[in-house]
Scaffold this motif. Sequence first.
Motif, PDB file in Angstrom:
ATOM      1  N   UNK A   1       0.821  -1.215   0.000  1.00 16.96           N
ATOM      2  CA  UNK A   1       0.000   0.000   0.000  1.00 16.96           C
ATOM      3  C   UNK A   1       0.855   1.267   0.000  1.00 16.96           C
ATOM      4  N   UNK A   2       1.996   1.227   0.674  1.00 17.11           N
ATOM      5  CA  UNK A   2       2.743   2.480   0.859  1.00 17.11           C
ATOM      6  C   UNK A   2       3.630   2.835  -0.341  1.00 17.11           C
ATOM      7  N   UNK A   3       3.669   1.972  -1.368  1.00 21.75           N
ATOM      8  CA  UNK A   3       4.584   2.221  -2.485  1.00 21.75           C
ATOM      9  C   UNK A   3       4.139   3.368  -3.390  1.00 21.75           C
ATOM     10  N   UNK A   4       2.853   3.355  -3.717  1.00 21.06           N
ATOM     11  CA  UNK A   4       2.354   4.232  -4.761  1.00 21.06           C
ATOM     12  C   UNK A   4       0.851   4.403  -4.584  1.00 21.06           C
ATOM     13  N   UNK A   5       0.345   5.586  -4.890  1.00 23.15           N
ATOM     14  CA  UNK A   5      -1.090   5.853  -4.707  1.00 23.15           C
ATOM     15  C   UNK A   5      -1.948   4.840  -5.465  1.00 23.15           C
ATOM     16  N   UNK A   6      -1.467   4.452  -6.637  1.00 23.41           N
ATOM     17  CA  UNK A   6      -2.253   3.531  -7.465  1.00 23.41           C
ATOM     18  C   UNK A   6      -2.360   2.146  -6.827  1.00 23.41           C
TER      19      UNK A   6
ATOM     20  N   UNK B   1       8.061  -0.128   3.816  1.00 20.99           N
ATOM     21  CA  UNK B   1       9.403  -0.435   3.333  1.00 20.99           C
ATOM     22  C   UNK B   1      10.301  -0.880   4.496  1.00 20.99           C
ATOM     23  N   UNK B   2      10.116  -0.203   5.645  1.00 19.81           N
ATOM     24  CA  UNK B   2      10.933  -0.541   6.818  1.00 19.81           C
ATOM     25  C   UNK B   2      10.659  -1.984   7.287  1.00 19.81           C
ATOM     26  N   UNK B   3       9.387  -2.375   7.218  1.00 15.51           N
ATOM     27  CA  UNK B   3       9.022  -3.742   7.632  1.00 15.51           C
ATOM     28  C   UNK B   3       9.726  -4.784   6.761  1.00 15.51           C
ATOM     29  N   UNK B   4       9.822  -4.449   5.473  1.00 12.75           N
ATOM     30  CA  UNK B   4      10.458  -5.391   4.542  1.00 12.75           C
ATOM     31  C   UNK B   4      11.895  -5.655   4.982  1.00 12.75           C
TER      32      UNK B   4
ATOM     33  N   UNK C   1      10.647   4.815  -4.711  1.00 12.46           N
ATOM     34  CA  UNK C   1      10.853   4.574  -6.131  1.00 12.46           C
ATOM     35  C   UNK C   1      11.075   5.897  -6.862  1.00 12.46           C
ATOM     36  N   UNK C   2      11.874   6.782  -6.203  1.00 12.75           N
ATOM     37  CA  UNK C   2      12.046   8.148  -6.709  1.00 12.75           C
ATOM     38  C   UNK C   2      12.577   8.185  -8.132  1.00 12.75           C
ATOM     39  N   UNK C   3      13.536   7.326  -8.445  1.00 13.19           N
ATOM     40  CA  UNK C   3      14.159   7.405  -9.765  1.00 13.19           C
ATOM     41  C   UNK C   3      13.364   6.740 -10.866  1.00 13.19           C
ATOM     42  N   UNK C   4      12.218   6.166 -10.560  1.00 12.09           N
ATOM     43  CA  UNK C   4      11.540   5.352 -11.580  1.00 12.09           C
ATOM     44  C   UNK C   4      10.288   6.038 -12.107  1.00 12.09           C
ATOM     45  N   UNK C   5      10.295   6.347 -13.414  1.00 15.59           N
ATOM     46  CA  UNK C   5       9.178   7.136 -13.940  1.00 15.59           C
ATOM     47  C   UNK C   5       7.886   6.338 -14.074  1.00 15.59           C
ATOM     48  N   UNK C   6       7.971   5.011 -13.837  1.00 10.32           N
ATOM     49  CA  UNK C   6       6.715   4.242 -13.761  1.00 10.32           C
ATOM     50  C   UNK C   6       5.795   4.853 -12.721  1.00 10.32           C
ATOM     51  N   UNK C   7       6.417   5.532 -11.745  1.00 10.08           N
ATOM     52  CA  UNK C   7       5.638   6.058 -10.630  1.00 10.08           C
ATOM     53  C   UNK C   7       5.154   7.484 -10.842  1.00 10.08           C
TER      54      UNK C   7
END
Lengths: 262, 447
Positions: free
Chosen positions: A161-166, A192-195, A242-248
Amino acid sequence: MVELELESKESIGKIVIKDALKRFKSPTVVWSGGKDSTVVLDLVMKVANEIGKKIPPVLFIDHGDHFQETWDMLNKYTKEWNLKLVIAKNEKVINAVDDGKIKLSDIGNENIAEARKIGFTGDVFPYSLDTDVGNHLLKTVAMNQTIRKYNFDALFTGIRWDENAARSTERFFSERENPPHTRIHPILLFRERDIWDYMFKYNLPIHPKYREGYRSIDGIRDSTKTSDKPAWEQDLEGTKERAGRSQDKEGMMEKLRKMGYM
Amino acid sequence: MQYNVIILVLDTLRRDSIYPYNQQLDTPNVKKLVNDSTVFPNPVSPAAWTLPAHGSIFTGKYPSKSGIHENIDDIADFSYLMDSYEGKTMSEVFSENGYNTYSYSQNNLIGSDTGFSRGFRANIHTKNEFEDRNTRLLSNYNKILQKWGGDSKSTLKSIIKNKDPFDFGKSYLQMKIDTSWLKRADMTNKGGSATIENIGQRGLEEPFFLFVNLMEMHDPHDFRSLKISWQDSVFGEAYKLSKFRKEIFDSYIKAGIGLDSLISKLLKMLKDKDYLKNTIITVTSDHGQSIFEENHYYGHGNFLLDKIIHVPLILRLPNAKKIPVEKKYQSTSKLYEFIPQLAMEGVNYDSLSDNLCFSEVYGSMDKDIIKYRNSRNFQTKFDKLNSITKAVYSDEYKLVLDLTHGYVDEFKKNGKPIAVNEHKEKFSEMAGEIETFSWNEDLKYPT
């Protein structure tokens, strides 16, 4: 903010997996060698062992641009964990790469139709996972072809859930069409921290690129380091994973997911 | 855009018995259809007999994934299998998208009794006296063999001992009546023509999805084959009949040539009603037929022989448009997604072809075979029938494994047997594919 303990999140993930392993006839675990899918794979292996089921086959999407370390990890742990590995690869698109570009006329009618479906109107696109057309053809189309080939009816994936709004509105079980199957998301609740806490708690193998400062790993040409510090030592709460990834980029992930991406 | 769709299953038609897979056949109307169609080079049925093969076409899943298949542990009640399938069937997909859905089936196994009526507005089981008579004949024949014995001496002894001459007489007389009827009948006409006329008379409302199963190619093909059941051929009873293979094969091919008039009739009906320009026609089969080619086997349903699972697939698009196809394998289970996409989205590409495909059987459909217990090598043959068997085709190779006993049934390259120890890597890769495909099934793999 009050958060569930990692142990509770693990338990919830395991309940989801247990239910899925009993319910579905032909599941597969999508594994990229990255941190999230490794956690899912570990949870699935544990639950399968607990309830006396075989470990489902593992599906790796080969987009043709992986770090050598990814292949090394895949080969090592496929053997060590005795996994059945299925490689999904859109050969027609990868074979058409010429000087970093792909001509639509070289990829066959099915891929052309898929490119049009995602809204691509041009004749040439770059060999990259950071464009909607590239990502769709190299990952989603390859994955769908493999689902059809083996009749997989369920896919365990490592979205959170915390990765991306979508991805923030996803459910544990999410049904898809074309091809019909169910997506299973056991680690939606993990942050991410849990991972990382889980990885260290159970001493899971860590892709070497995380140590070099990458926080999210995919294709060589599209993954960038976010720092020189190991991923788990970076400011996970204050900066974007995922700052560097334009998929986001705004809208793109939503569009990709509508077309079947994870 | 919504094209009409026809799926015509020519039950029991093997791939090598229709033009253009067999170029020798003089069938001008089939040729005319083929000239306007896309012909797939290597279609494979996911199963070896009617019910699971149709189940795969209708659900898009292999039998082990849909649950629609025979069962090694008991004589399955086939009526509930399709009913209990949780996903959507192809007919339901069409129905939900506003299509008028019609099923005309001559096969008793494909109709409302077995749940195949799901999603159809109209289910018409067209009469097939051949099947009715033949089923009754085989059933009486098997009853006599099982209850009273295989020769006149043991039969007489058994009738006297059990004091049931009336019961015997009834079965024997009915068998004789049915045999006589079948011998006189034209075995190349099993009601297909009447079925097509029936469709024309009742009419179709556009857009339509029409499913048709015709039984012209189903046995019997010849009066000699009337009394041969697949059990007989497995347990040696039909061995002596294999000398008539040529005659039986010729009569099978004759039935294949007879399909020409059915195709002609269908095309004419569609043309007269002006449907042809707007209709997708798929001609395929559920399975083929082994005519003593391998292991003296006559029939279908138990083994994954090429003659049984290689089926035809001919696709005529509106205005005779063609699509490029690949020289790979086409599992008919993939029609489930492909046909609605063609009809409703107008796709123009081949999404059927793949370098890998599977086929599977889950043991014998009939436990009566115990009556053959005195035949040669009974136990070996019994074990062979009572096996979960799976085939995988990969590139130019085929591997068939008996996964109940851990045997290699077939390992071939380009249709010719090859030794496992000379192709170890390919063997292990293909056995691995079957294992991947068969997750969590309790199966025994060859060591």
